[in-house]
Design an enzyme around this catalytic site. Structure first.
Site, PDB file in Angstrom:
ATOM      1  N   CYS A   2      13.032  -5.729  -3.133  1.00 59.56           N
ATOM      2  CA  CYS A   2      14.419  -6.078  -3.445  1.00 59.56           C
ATOM      3  C   CYS A   2      14.751  -5.893  -4.918  1.00 59.56           C
ATOM      4  CB  CYS A   2      14.661  -7.528  -3.069  1.00 59.56           C
ATOM      5  SG  CYS A   2      14.232  -7.883  -1.377  1.00 59.56           S
ATOM      6  N   ARG A  27      12.193   0.979  -6.163  1.00 58.77           N
ATOM      7  CA  ARG A  27      11.401  -0.123  -5.628  1.00 58.77           C
ATOM      8  C   ARG A  27      11.343  -0.067  -4.090  1.00 58.77           C
ATOM      9  NH1 ARG A  27       8.876  -3.560  -8.156  1.00 58.77           N
ATOM     10  NH2 ARG A  27       9.647  -5.381  -7.070  1.00 58.77           N
ATOM     11  N   TRP A  75      14.765  -5.417   0.768  1.00 58.38           N
ATOM     12  CA  TRP A  75      13.584  -4.913   1.465  1.00 58.38           C
ATOM     13  C   TRP A  75      13.200  -6.022   2.431  1.00 58.38           C
ATOM     14  CZ3 TRP A  75       8.893  -4.820   3.358  1.00 58.38           C
ATOM     15  CH2 TRP A  75       8.333  -3.560   3.586  1.00 58.38           C
ATOM     16  N   LYS A 481     -11.882   7.707 -10.080  1.00 52.85           N
ATOM     17  CA  LYS A 481     -10.936   7.472 -11.183  1.00 52.85           C
ATOM     18  C   LYS A 481     -11.436   8.162 -12.439  1.00 52.85           C
ATOM     19  CE  LYS A 481      -8.107   6.615  -9.618  1.00 52.85           C
ATOM     20  NZ  LYS A 481      -7.977   6.480  -8.215  1.00 52.85           N
ATOM     21  N   GLU A 484     -11.365  12.095 -12.211  1.00 51.00           N
ATOM     22  CA  GLU A 484     -10.012  12.648 -12.171  1.00 51.00           C
ATOM     23  C   GLU A 484      -9.379  12.781 -13.543  1.00 51.00           C
ATOM     24  OE1 GLU A 484      -7.247  11.309  -8.636  1.00 51.00           O
ATOM     25  OE2 GLU A 484      -8.344   9.598  -9.445  1.00 51.00           O
ATOM     26  N   LYS A 596       0.362  14.743  -7.333  1.00 49.76           N
ATOM     27  CA  LYS A 596       0.513  13.381  -6.804  1.00 49.76           C
ATOM     28  C   LYS A 596       0.553  13.385  -5.280  1.00 49.76           C
ATOM     29  CE  LYS A 596       0.980   9.002  -7.167  1.00 49.76           C
ATOM     30  NZ  LYS A 596      -0.299   8.306  -7.405  1.00 49.76           N
TER      31      LYS A 596
HETATM   32  C1  F6R Z   1      -6.675   9.670  -6.427  1.00 46.22           C
HETATM   33  C2  F6R Z   1      -5.552   9.957  -5.563  1.00 46.22           C
HETATM   34  C3  F6R Z   1      -5.790  10.847  -4.396  1.00 46.22           C
HETATM   35  C4  F6R Z   1      -4.970  10.378  -3.194  1.00 46.22           C
HETATM   36  C5  F6R Z   1      -5.101  11.362  -2.032  1.00 46.22           C
HETATM   37  C6  F6R Z   1      -4.366  10.886  -0.804  1.00 46.22           C
HETATM   38  O1  F6R Z   1      -6.329   8.866  -7.504  1.00 46.22           O
HETATM   39  O2  F6R Z   1      -4.460   9.536  -5.793  1.00 46.22           O
HETATM   40  O3  F6R Z   1      -7.137  10.914  -4.074  1.00 46.22           O
HETATM   41  O4  F6R Z   1      -5.426   9.105  -2.810  1.00 46.22           O
HETATM   42  O5  F6R Z   1      -4.580  12.608  -2.419  1.00 46.22           O
HETATM   43  O6  F6R Z   1      -3.020  10.700  -1.079  1.00 46.22           O
HETATM   44  P1  F6R Z   1      -2.144   9.742  -0.176  1.00 46.22           P
HETATM   45  O7  F6R Z   1      -2.661   8.366  -0.327  1.00 46.22           O
HETATM   46  O8  F6R Z   1      -0.740   9.905  -0.714  1.00 46.22           O
HETATM   47  O9  F6R Z   1      -2.270  10.229   1.234  1.00 46.22           O
END
Ligand code: F6R
Length: 601
Positions: A2, A27, A75, A481, A484, A596
């Site tokens: 929300c 959000r 939400w 982490k 990456e 992403k």
């Molecule tokens: C690592 C990361 C990736 C995602 C993966 C799956 O920090 O972000 O390993 O976790 O590409 O992505 P989603 O969760 O969006 O299916």
């Protein structure tokens, strides 16, 4: 989740409120509404779905003079996403918007109903406005009636209320949910926002309300109270003018902001889902959980690590046979999909191509499907039979942090939802879940320590992250982490696997990050770490228990529950990876070669 906005002034209220709501869109929400009071006339608009639906409905509405207004993106937590449940909520002559949860709303609702009050919505919020009008029967002064109302609310809230009884005033209160009061150089003009994103560009000065603050604002000024005391001259600070840096809220990187945010987003993840001795998912209404003899969890990357963590919880707590699969593997290995399995995909974005394809496969094979996801209306949410949203808010850093934290939390809750734990055990688990927001807070001392330590970890021929049980998937996540964003070679291993091969790499240039919780297999993990230490590997131990065979030691709190140790160590691993990456001069938020949302296979 929300969002709230509010405005008092001469400028066109509708535009200011809608602009503010747009800034809060990220959000996530399922309905929105505004209520504006100009003179003695209320104008109220609500719409399901995206903000442009609300804009269309309010297309012909304009204010011409001084007006006050409140707005909200909802939400759904209590009651389905419908127009009737959308905020603002009406009493007889007042409107309210609210974020958070009123835990004693049933009690208050029954009391008000017994006095003849009729409720229109299924929300907890509606009690605020009726209670206020009820209080006005005995306290003629609206500010007094509002203060007496707030006194009776239990739970978390940020709320704004407007009433015809005082048509130039907005009443506000904050306890547990964020709310900011803002102003600019224009005399008599004030703004409210549940995040400063809604205020930047409109206001220049902001006062971040503290828990327990309440009061009212009119063109005559601000009356701010705390525990019945008036706060004279509240300390306003300057709002940033640059939207991008404002979005980072003073942090150097989105990833850093998102690590710090975990504490607040986890409160959102839990909101409305915990009862005293049970877990409740409105999203799963109608799902007969007794008919599943097994669970299959499927995901990629960090989400796969959440799945792996969940497999320990499902078997241990819910006693259901659970398997975990990497989506890109499951897709092509001609798997036998059993209709008695609940098929759960986990994805931050809801768009990852491989995971999405496995969801299609499971649907085609007639399995019941559930997605645990952060993005409403994503492909997976639309496709799965059931969806639980993780409520992490938008995650901008490519390296996932708060999405992981919220996924694990949802999956832990889900394992309790599916379990038949005895009442006391369930109460203990729920009490532990409630501690997550506190456990994931980042202290300055910890962050400073990790900044200092990070300079020792810029070289070497590789990193081992090791742990046992729940701490094995966490070790995998810690290693992911680090690799990456630092581009250093890092691998996660079950601590017990070392002597089956990997220990051959042990030498002073091999850095081992050892997860040594005290509540789960401490002695076993300790002997594995000692074996590495004996071969002169460089050891960084993370534990609440002193460990003198390590080169570096990060002391955690002595929690009584493994999941609290898990979450505290998770924050440490995220911060350590980030500080190493910063020292190496890398782009923390946009690491090379990564995207992403991975919408190709
Ligand atoms: C690592 C990361 C990736 C995602 C993966 C799956 O920090 O972000 O390993 O976790 O590409 O992505 P989603 O969760 O969006 O299916």
């Amino acid at each position: 989740m929300c969002g709230i906005v509010g405005y008092i002034g001469q400028n066109p209220s509708k535009k200011i409120l809608l602009d503010g709501l747009k800034e809060l869109e990220y959000r996530g929400y399922d309905s929105a509404g505004i209520a504006v009071l100009e003179g003695d006339d209320f104008s109220i608009y609500k719409a399901l779905g995206k903000l442009h639906n609300l804009e269309e409905k309010a297309h012909d509405f304009e204010t011409h003079d001084f007006a006050i207004g409140i707005g909200h993106t909802r939400w759904a937590t209590h009651g389905k996403p419908t127009e009737l449940n959308a905020h603002p909520h009406l009493g007889q002559f007042s409107y309210v918007v609210h974020n958070g949860i009123i835990e004693n709303y049933q009690e208050l609702k029954s009391m008000l109903q017994s006095k003849g009050v009729t409720f229109l919505s299924q929300t907890d919020t509606e009690v605020i406005v009726h209670l206020f009008e009820h209080m006005l029967l005995t306290h003629k002064e609206p500010s007094e009636a509002f203060a007496r109302t707030i006194e009776q609310l239990h739970g978390a809230y940020a709320t704004l209320l407007i009433t015809k009884q005082s048509p130039d005033t907005i009443y506000f209160a904050k306890h547990g949910s964020p709310m900011i009061l803002a102003k600019n150089a224009t005399h008599g003009e004030y703004f409210f926002g549940s995040s400063d994103a809604a205020l930047i560009g409109k206001a220049t000065q902001a006062y971040y309300l503290e828990d327990g603050d309440y009061g009212y604002v009119s063109p005559q000024g601000i009356v701010l109270k705390h525990a019945n005391r008036t706060i004279e001259n509240p300390a306003f600070t300057t709002l940033p003018s640059d939207r991008l840096s404002a979005q980072k809220e003073g942090f150097r990187y989105f990833m850093e902001k998102e690590i710090y945010e975990q504490s607040t987003v986890l409160a959102d993840t839990l909101m409305g889902r915990l009862r005293d001795d049970s877990v409740y998912f409105e999203e799963l209404a109608g799902l007969d959980t007794r008919r599943f003899s097994q669970i299959k969890l499927v995901a990629c990357g960090t989400s796969y690590h959440s799945a792996l963590t969940a497999s320990y919880l499902f078997e241990r707590l819910a006693k259901i046979h659970t398997t975990v699969e990497v989506a890109s593997e499951l897709r092509y290995r001609e798997p036998l999909l059993d209709k008695n399995a609940l098929f759960i995909v986990i994805s931050q974005s809801g768009e990852t191509a491989d995971t999405l394809e496995t969801l299609k496969m499971a649907k085609a094979a007639g399995l019941t499907t559930l997605v645990v996801c952060n993005v409403d209306n994503s492909s997976m949410v639309r496709l799965a039979d059931y969806a639980i949203l993780t409520r992490a808010g938008i995650e901008k850093g490519v390296a996932s942090t708060k999405a992981f934290a919220t996924q694990v939390t949802v999956l832990w809750m889900l394992s309790l939802f599916l379990s038949a734990l005895p009442k006391e055990r369930m109460q203990a688990e729920i009490a532990t879940l409630r501690q997550l927001p506190e456990t994931t807070k980042v202290s300055d001392t910890l962050h400073e320590k990790l900044k200092r330590l990070s300079k020792r970890y810029l070289y070497g021929h590789g990193f081992f992250f090791i742990g046992r049980d729940l701490f094995y998937p966490l070790a995998l996540e810690g290693a992911l982490k680090l690799k990456e964003i630092s581009y250093l070679h890092a691998e996660g291993y079950p601590a017990g696997e070392m002597k089956h091969g990997p220990i051959a790499l042990a030498d002073p240039e091999l850095i081992t990050i050892a997860l040594m919780p005290q509540t789960l297999l401490y002695e076993k993990t300790k002997s594995n770490v000692e074996e590495l230490s004996a071969r002169d590997a460089t050891i960084c131990a993370i534990s609440p228990l002193e460990f003198d065979k390590s080169d570096d030691f990060i002391r955690t709190h002595a929690h009584a529950h493994p999941m609290l140790e898990f979450f505290e160590m998770m924050v440490i691993l995220q911060l350590l990876a980030m500080e190493i990456s910063i020292r190496l001069g890398n782009d923390v938020d946009m690491p090379r070669n990564l995207a992403k949302s991975v919408t190709v296979e």
